[in-house]
Design an enzyme around this catalytic site. Structure first.
Site, PDB file in Angstrom:
ATOM      1  N   ALA A  66     -27.397  44.485 -30.081  1.00 52.29           N
ATOM      2  CA  ALA A  66     -28.060  45.607 -29.420  1.00 52.29           C
ATOM      3  C   ALA A  66     -27.318  45.862 -28.115  1.00 52.29           C
ATOM      4  CB  ALA A  66     -29.517  45.256 -29.158  1.00 52.29           C
ATOM      5  N   GLY A 111     -28.161  41.724 -32.878  1.00 54.39           N
ATOM      6  CA  GLY A 111     -28.539  42.846 -33.741  1.00 54.39           C
ATOM      7  C   GLY A 111     -27.479  43.179 -34.786  1.00 54.39           C
ATOM      8  N   GLU A 114     -28.139  40.774 -37.532  1.00 56.49           N
ATOM      9  CA  GLU A 114     -29.394  41.227 -38.161  1.00 56.49           C
ATOM     10  C   GLU A 114     -29.142  42.449 -39.042  1.00 56.49           C
ATOM     11  OE1 GLU A 114     -31.307  41.371 -34.241  1.00 56.49           O
ATOM     12  OE2 GLU A 114     -32.847  40.033 -35.013  1.00 56.49           O
ATOM     13  N   GLU A 134     -28.956  35.935 -28.419  1.00 49.39           N
ATOM     14  CA  GLU A 134     -29.974  36.530 -27.547  1.00 49.39           C
ATOM     15  C   GLU A 134     -30.489  35.567 -26.488  1.00 49.39           C
ATOM     16  OE1 GLU A 134     -29.914  36.865 -30.860  1.00 49.39           O
ATOM     17  OE2 GLU A 134     -30.443  38.908 -31.435  1.00 49.39           O
TER      18      GLU A 134
HETATM   19  C1  HXC Z   1     -23.296  46.369 -24.615  1.00 48.28           C
HETATM   20  C2  HXC Z   1     -21.300  45.293 -24.994  1.00 48.28           C
HETATM   21  C3  HXC Z   1     -21.920  44.428 -25.933  1.00 48.28           C
HETATM   22  C4  HXC Z   1     -23.311  44.598 -26.182  1.00 48.28           C
HETATM   23  C5  HXC Z   1     -19.840  43.894 -25.789  1.00 48.28           C
HETATM   24  N1  HXC Z   1     -20.019  44.918 -24.948  1.00 48.28           N
HETATM   25  N2  HXC Z   1     -20.976  43.572 -26.402  1.00 48.28           N
HETATM   26  N3  HXC Z   1     -21.994  46.251 -24.346  1.00 48.28           N
HETATM   27  N4  HXC Z   1     -23.955  45.586 -25.498  1.00 48.28           N
HETATM   28  N5  HXC Z   1     -23.997  43.858 -27.068  1.00 48.28           N
HETATM   29  C6  HXC Z   1     -19.017  45.578 -24.092  1.00 48.28           C
HETATM   30  C7  HXC Z   1     -18.602  44.692 -22.931  1.00 48.28           C
HETATM   31  O1  HXC Z   1     -19.521  44.804 -21.863  1.00 48.28           O
HETATM   32  C8  HXC Z   1     -17.242  45.277 -22.585  1.00 48.28           C
HETATM   33  O2  HXC Z   1     -17.425  46.449 -21.831  1.00 48.28           O
HETATM   34  C9  HXC Z   1     -16.700  45.683 -23.953  1.00 48.28           C
HETATM   35  O3  HXC Z   1     -17.829  45.766 -24.832  1.00 48.28           O
HETATM   36  C10 HXC Z   1     -15.738  44.642 -24.528  1.00 48.28           C
HETATM   37  O4  HXC Z   1     -16.375  43.384 -24.505  1.00 48.28           O
HETATM   38  P1  HXC Z   1     -15.772  42.091 -23.772  1.00 48.28           P
HETATM   39  O5  HXC Z   1     -16.916  41.215 -23.401  1.00 48.28           O
HETATM   40  O6  HXC Z   1     -14.828  42.475 -22.689  1.00 48.28           O
HETATM   41  O7  HXC Z   1     -14.919  41.455 -24.969  1.00 48.28           O
HETATM   42  P2  HXC Z   1     -14.569  39.919 -25.215  1.00 48.28           P
HETATM   43  O8  HXC Z   1     -14.220  39.251 -23.915  1.00 48.28           O
HETATM   44  O9  HXC Z   1     -13.584  39.896 -26.321  1.00 48.28           O
HETATM   45  O10 HXC Z   1     -15.953  39.272 -25.712  1.00 48.28           O
HETATM   46  C11 HXC Z   1     -16.528  39.688 -26.925  1.00 48.28           C
HETATM   47  C12 HXC Z   1     -18.001  39.161 -27.046  1.00 48.28           C
HETATM   48  C13 HXC Z   1     -18.772  39.587 -25.777  1.00 48.28           C
HETATM   49  C14 HXC Z   1     -17.979  37.649 -27.155  1.00 48.28           C
HETATM   50  C15 HXC Z   1     -18.583  39.765 -28.306  1.00 48.28           C
HETATM   51  O11 HXC Z   1     -18.577  41.011 -25.571  1.00 48.28           O
HETATM   52  C16 HXC Z   1     -20.221  39.337 -25.860  1.00 48.28           C
HETATM   53  O12 HXC Z   1     -20.665  38.192 -25.688  1.00 48.28           O
HETATM   54  N6  HXC Z   1     -21.013  40.383 -26.079  1.00 48.28           N
HETATM   55  C17 HXC Z   1     -22.457  40.289 -26.081  1.00 48.28           C
HETATM   56  C18 HXC Z   1     -22.925  39.737 -27.394  1.00 48.28           C
HETATM   57  C19 HXC Z   1     -24.436  39.579 -27.402  1.00 48.28           C
HETATM   58  O13 HXC Z   1     -25.022  38.909 -26.545  1.00 48.28           O
HETATM   59  N7  HXC Z   1     -25.089  40.196 -28.416  1.00 48.28           N
HETATM   60  C20 HXC Z   1     -26.548  40.141 -28.529  1.00 48.28           C
HETATM   61  C21 HXC Z   1     -27.166  41.252 -27.759  1.00 48.28           C
HETATM   62  S1  HXC Z   1     -28.938  41.130 -27.766  1.00 48.28           S
HETATM   63  P3  HXC Z   1     -16.468  46.793 -20.576  1.00 48.28           P
HETATM   64  O14 HXC Z   1     -17.098  48.026 -19.972  1.00 48.28           O
HETATM   65  O15 HXC Z   1     -16.460  45.591 -19.706  1.00 48.28           O
HETATM   66  O16 HXC Z   1     -15.126  47.055 -21.228  1.00 48.28           O
HETATM   67  C22 HXC Z   1     -29.405  41.722 -29.268  1.00 48.28           C
HETATM   68  C23 HXC Z   1     -30.908  41.845 -29.463  1.00 48.28           C
HETATM   69  C24 HXC Z   1     -31.263  42.443 -30.791  1.00 48.28           C
HETATM   70  O17 HXC Z   1     -28.630  42.014 -30.113  1.00 48.28           O
HETATM   71  C25 HXC Z   1     -32.773  42.707 -30.882  1.00 48.28           C
HETATM   72  C26 HXC Z   1     -33.246  43.834 -30.050  1.00 48.28           C
HETATM   73  C27 HXC Z   1     -34.687  44.168 -30.255  1.00 48.28           C
END
Ligand code: HXC
Length: 260
Positions: A66, A111, A114, A134
């Site tokens: 998400a 997400g 999921e 998460e």
């Molecule tokens: C918003 C995101 C994102 C996300 C990555 N980005 N994942 N933006 N939401 N889920 C953005 C980063 O901020 C970054 O923006 C760009 O994408 C590239 O990501 P990087 O982090 O620079 O890449 P990298 O270093 O290769 O790392 C990749 C990664 C990391 C390990 C996947 O991005 C990461 O940990 N992302 C979050 C993953 C996460 O926590 N997902 C769960 C979300 S909660 P900029 O502007 O800096 O270039 C969820 C809840 C679901 O899913 C249920 C809801 C009800």
């Protein structure tokens, strides 16, 4: 059809739908979720489409979760509505009247994992990474992950994935039954399309009722699920595809199914 955050290609009865926000690793905001719901309704009713492949644009991510920036400003009530929106869209995919294959080309996190679990079949590139991170953010899975993961792998493994936030490579995901196949990045789309074509050549009503039997049967006790299977088995005998399939076999020819 065009959407702000999705791409659609159609060829030979196979639709390839891509989540297209590569700058944020295809993260799901409200608009993207609504577009996914809309796109799947459209594909379900598109007579030219037999099987759908869902993937992520770019070479880095299927869907990295998400959209965290979008979630930052949500109130508790809005967060609940966001979770319900995702759950509703993913359930639509899970129960779609057509088979859906996830071609997981990179990160499938939160997400994104999921979303892949709402598809019927998961094929992963060996570059894909899986996880439910998460709890790293102090939040929890909310698009069905606590339930679908528990049903796909076993509850102990699901709890480990959901509570450690560890990332798993594609081989590990295959070992625990989260993905069906692991292939190279170059092989991913050809492999997914070849499987989609094989499924598309089978009896479409039979495939649809099979999906229904598996999905609905999982929610029932075994005896009731057997009755459901027998009912659907009887129903499939009312189709012209059944006459065609059996006649083609007995006459040693290829069947031409009409989806009726
Ligand atoms: C918003 C995101 C994102 C996300 C990555 N980005 N994942 N933006 N939401 N889920 C953005 C980063 O901020 C970054 O923006 C760009 O994408 C590239 O990501 P990087 O982090 O620079 O890449 P990298 O270093 O290769 O790392 C990749 C990664 C990391 C390990 C996947 O991005 C990461 O940990 N992302 C979050 C993953 C996460 O926590 N997902 C769960 C979300 S909660 P900029 O502007 O800096 O270039 C969820 C809840 C679901 O899913 C249920 C809801 C009800």
């Amino acid at each position: 059809m065009t959407w702000n955050n999705l791409l659609l290609e159609k060829e030979d009865g196979i639709a390839v739908l891509s989540v297209n926000r590569p700058k944020v690793l295809n993260a799901l905001n409200e608009e993207t979720l609504k577009e996914l719901g809309d796109a799947f309704s459209h594909l379900e009713n598109d007579a030219e489409v037999n099987v759908i492949i869902l993937t992520g644009a770019g070479d880095k991510a299927f869907v990295a979760g998400a959209d965290i920036a979008f979630m930052q400003k949500l109130t508790p009530i809005q967060a609940k509505e966001f979770a319900r929106l995702g759950q509703t869209v993913f359930s639509k995919i899970e129960n779609l009247k057509k088979p859906v294959i996830a071609a997981i080309n990179g990160f499938a996190l939160g997400g994104g994992n999921e979303l892949s679990m709402s598809c019927d079949i998961r094929i992963a590139s060996d570059k894909a990474k899986f996880g439910q991170p998460e709890v790293n953010l102090g939040i929890m899975a909310g698009f069905g992950g606590t339930q679908r993961l528990t049903r796909l792998v076993n509850p102990g493994i699901a709890k480990e994935i959901l509570m450690t936030a560890d990332m798993y490579d594609a081989q590990a995901a295959q070992r625990i039954g989260l993905v069906n196949h692991v292939v190279t990045p170059e092989e991913l789309m050809p492999f997914a399309k070849s499987m989609a074509k094989r499924i598309a050549a089978r009896g479409p009503v039979a495939c649809r009722l099979t999906k229904e039997a598996v999905n609905d049967g999982l929610e029932m006790d075994l005896e009731k699920a057997f009755i459901l299977e027998a009912d659907l088995f009887g129903l499939v005998f009312a189709t012209s595809d059944r006459n065609e399939g059996i006649d083609a076999f007995l006459n040693k020819r290829k069947p031409e199914f009409k989806n009726e």
